[in-house]
Scaffold this motif. Structure first.
Motif, PDB file in Angstrom:
ATOM      1  N   GLN A   8       0.831  -1.199   0.000  1.00  0.00           N
ATOM      2  CA  GLN A   8       0.000   0.000   0.000  1.00  0.00           C
ATOM      3  C   GLN A   8       0.871   1.257   0.000  1.00  0.00           C
ATOM      4  O   GLN A   8       0.596   2.209  -0.731  1.00  0.00           O
ATOM      5  N   GLN A   9       1.933   1.239   0.790  1.00  0.00           N
ATOM      6  CA  GLN A   9       2.855   2.374   0.827  1.00  0.00           C
ATOM      7  C   GLN A   9       3.533   2.567  -0.536  1.00  0.00           C
ATOM      8  O   GLN A   9       3.729   3.701  -0.976  1.00  0.00           O
ATOM      9  N   ALA A  10       3.871   1.475  -1.205  1.00  0.00           N
ATOM     10  CA  ALA A  10       4.512   1.568  -2.522  1.00  0.00           C
ATOM     11  C   ALA A  10       3.553   2.171  -3.545  1.00  0.00           C
ATOM     12  O   ALA A  10       3.949   3.033  -4.341  1.00  0.00           O
ATOM     13  N   VAL A  11       2.289   1.739  -3.526  1.00  0.00           N
ATOM     14  CA  VAL A  11       1.285   2.293  -4.454  1.00  0.00           C
ATOM     15  C   VAL A  11       1.094   3.776  -4.170  1.00  0.00           C
ATOM     16  O   VAL A  11       1.094   4.606  -5.083  1.00  0.00           O
ATOM     17  N   LEU A  12       0.957   4.134  -2.898  1.00  0.00           N
ATOM     18  CA  LEU A  12       0.766   5.536  -2.532  1.00  0.00           C
ATOM     19  C   LEU A  12       1.967   6.383  -2.933  1.00  0.00           C
ATOM     20  O   LEU A  12       1.814   7.479  -3.484  1.00  0.00           O
ATOM     21  N   HIS A  13       3.167   5.874  -2.703  1.00  0.00           N
ATOM     22  CA  HIS A  13       4.391   6.601  -3.070  1.00  0.00           C
ATOM     23  C   HIS A  13       4.447   6.833  -4.584  1.00  0.00           C
ATOM     24  O   HIS A  13       4.796   7.923  -5.043  1.00  0.00           O
ATOM     25  N   CYS A  14       4.091   5.812  -5.338  1.00  0.00           N
ATOM     26  CA  CYS A  14       4.090   5.923  -6.806  1.00  0.00           C
ATOM     27  C   CYS A  14       3.106   7.012  -7.255  1.00  0.00           C
ATOM     28  O   CYS A  14       3.431   7.833  -8.108  1.00  0.00           O
ATOM     29  N   LEU A  15       1.924   7.017  -6.678  1.00  0.00           N
ATOM     30  CA  LEU A  15       0.930   8.051  -7.013  1.00  0.00           C
ATOM     31  C   LEU A  15       1.425   9.436  -6.607  1.00  0.00           C
ATOM     32  O   LEU A  15       1.247  10.411  -7.334  1.00  0.00           O
ATOM     33  N   GLU A  16       2.041   9.512  -5.442  1.00  0.00           N
ATOM     34  CA  GLU A  16       2.543  10.793  -4.941  1.00  0.00           C
ATOM     35  C   GLU A  16       3.640  11.350  -5.850  1.00  0.00           C
ATOM     36  O   GLU A  16       3.705  12.557  -6.100  1.00  0.00           O
ATOM     37  N   GLN A  17       4.506  10.462  -6.362  1.00  0.00           N
ATOM     38  CA  GLN A  17       5.581  10.886  -7.253  1.00  0.00           C
ATOM     39  C   GLN A  17       5.036  11.465  -8.553  1.00  0.00           C
ATOM     40  O   GLN A  17       5.681  12.296  -9.184  1.00  0.00           O
ATOM     41  N   ARG A  18       3.867  11.016  -8.961  1.00  0.00           N
ATOM     42  CA  ARG A  18       3.258  11.476 -10.224  1.00  0.00           C
ATOM     43  C   ARG A  18       1.930  12.169  -9.928  1.00  0.00           C
ATOM     44  O   ARG A  18       0.943  11.981 -10.618  1.00  0.00           O
ATOM     45  N   ARG A  19       1.912  12.991  -8.893  1.00  0.00           N
ATOM     46  CA  ARG A  19       0.687  13.591  -8.354  1.00  0.00           C
ATOM     47  C   ARG A  19      -0.118  14.408  -9.360  1.00  0.00           C
ATOM     48  O   ARG A  19      -1.309  14.591  -9.179  1.00  0.00           O
ATOM     49  N   GLU A  20       0.493  14.921 -10.382  1.00  0.00           N
ATOM     50  CA  GLU A  20      -0.234  15.727 -11.377  1.00  0.00           C
ATOM     51  C   GLU A  20      -0.895  14.876 -12.451  1.00  0.00           C
ATOM     52  O   GLU A  20      -1.630  15.385 -13.275  1.00  0.00           O
ATOM     53  N   GLU A  21      -0.630  13.581 -12.435  1.00  0.00           N
ATOM     54  CA  GLU A  21      -1.121  12.694 -13.496  1.00  0.00           C
ATOM     55  C   GLU A  21      -2.260  11.809 -13.001  1.00  0.00           C
ATOM     56  O   GLU A  21      -2.356  11.499 -11.822  1.00  0.00           O
ATOM     57  N   LEU A  22      -3.082  11.399 -13.961  1.00  0.00           N
ATOM     58  CA  LEU A  22      -4.074  10.364 -13.710  1.00  0.00           C
ATOM     59  C   LEU A  22      -3.461   9.049 -14.154  1.00  0.00           C
ATOM     60  O   LEU A  22      -2.939   8.947 -15.260  1.00  0.00           O
ATOM     61  N   LEU A  23      -3.511   8.059 -13.299  1.00  0.00           N
ATOM     62  CA  LEU A  23      -2.880   6.780 -13.600  1.00  0.00           C
ATOM     63  C   LEU A  23      -3.891   5.651 -13.494  1.00  0.00           C
ATOM     64  O   LEU A  23      -4.775   5.683 -12.645  1.00  0.00           O
ATOM     65  N   THR A  24      -3.725   4.640 -14.326  1.00  0.00           N
ATOM     66  CA  THR A  24      -4.538   3.439 -14.213  1.00  0.00           C
ATOM     67  C   THR A  24      -3.832   2.478 -13.257  1.00  0.00           C
ATOM     68  O   THR A  24      -2.640   2.650 -12.945  1.00  0.00           O
TER      69      THR A  24
END
Length: 142
Positions: A8-24
């Motif tokens: 969960q921390q890895a998924v959140l970190h990945c989203l945080e690193q690309r915070r301006e993007e929408l990701l699938t």
């Protein structure tokens, strides 16, 4: 967020690193794999669901499927967080604005309808696209 796993921390970190993007979820699984943290797609979906429930992630449903975006605001009692989507370029901007609280209160008190602002998506034109449209309109009216 009470309890979180390494995944969960890895998924959140990945989203945080690309915070301006929408990701699938597939984008996230690929990023995690590339970063040496192979996580199955089903696990990514499960973690995204938990993160959305915790208010750390926005889920945006589109004709192309579900997309996710990092949210830096705490969902507990926080009603001012919402998304703006440009109808021209498709960018989505995460916004925290207390001015909408008046609208939420009005709808709830006078119309007995409670808005979920974390799942609310306002459509319009971003500043850049609105400027381009104004330039085009000005050019055609000369």
């Amino acid at each position: 967020m009470p309890y979180s796993t390494k995944q969960q921390q890895a998924v959140l970190h990945c989203l945080e690193q690309r915070r301006e993007e929408l990701l699938t979820a597939a984008d996230l699984a690929e990023d995690l794999r590339r970063d040496g943290c192979p996580v199955g797609l089903a696990t990514v979906y499960r973690q995204l669901e938990k993160l959305e429930q915790a208010g750390r992630v926005h889920k945006v449903n589109t004709e192309e499927g579900a997309f996710y975006q990092f949210c830096s605001h705490d969902a507990n009692g926080h009603r001012d967080c919402f998304l703006l989507k440009c109808e021209k370029c498709g960018c989505i901007r995460h916004l925290d604005c207390s001015h909408l609280q008046t609208l939420y209160d009005h709808l709830e008190q006078d119309h007995h309808f409670r808005i979920n602002p974390r799942r609310t998506l306002f459509l319009g034109l971003c500043e850049q696209c609105a400027g381009k449209e104004a330039e085009e309109d000005h050019g055609t009216h000369q």
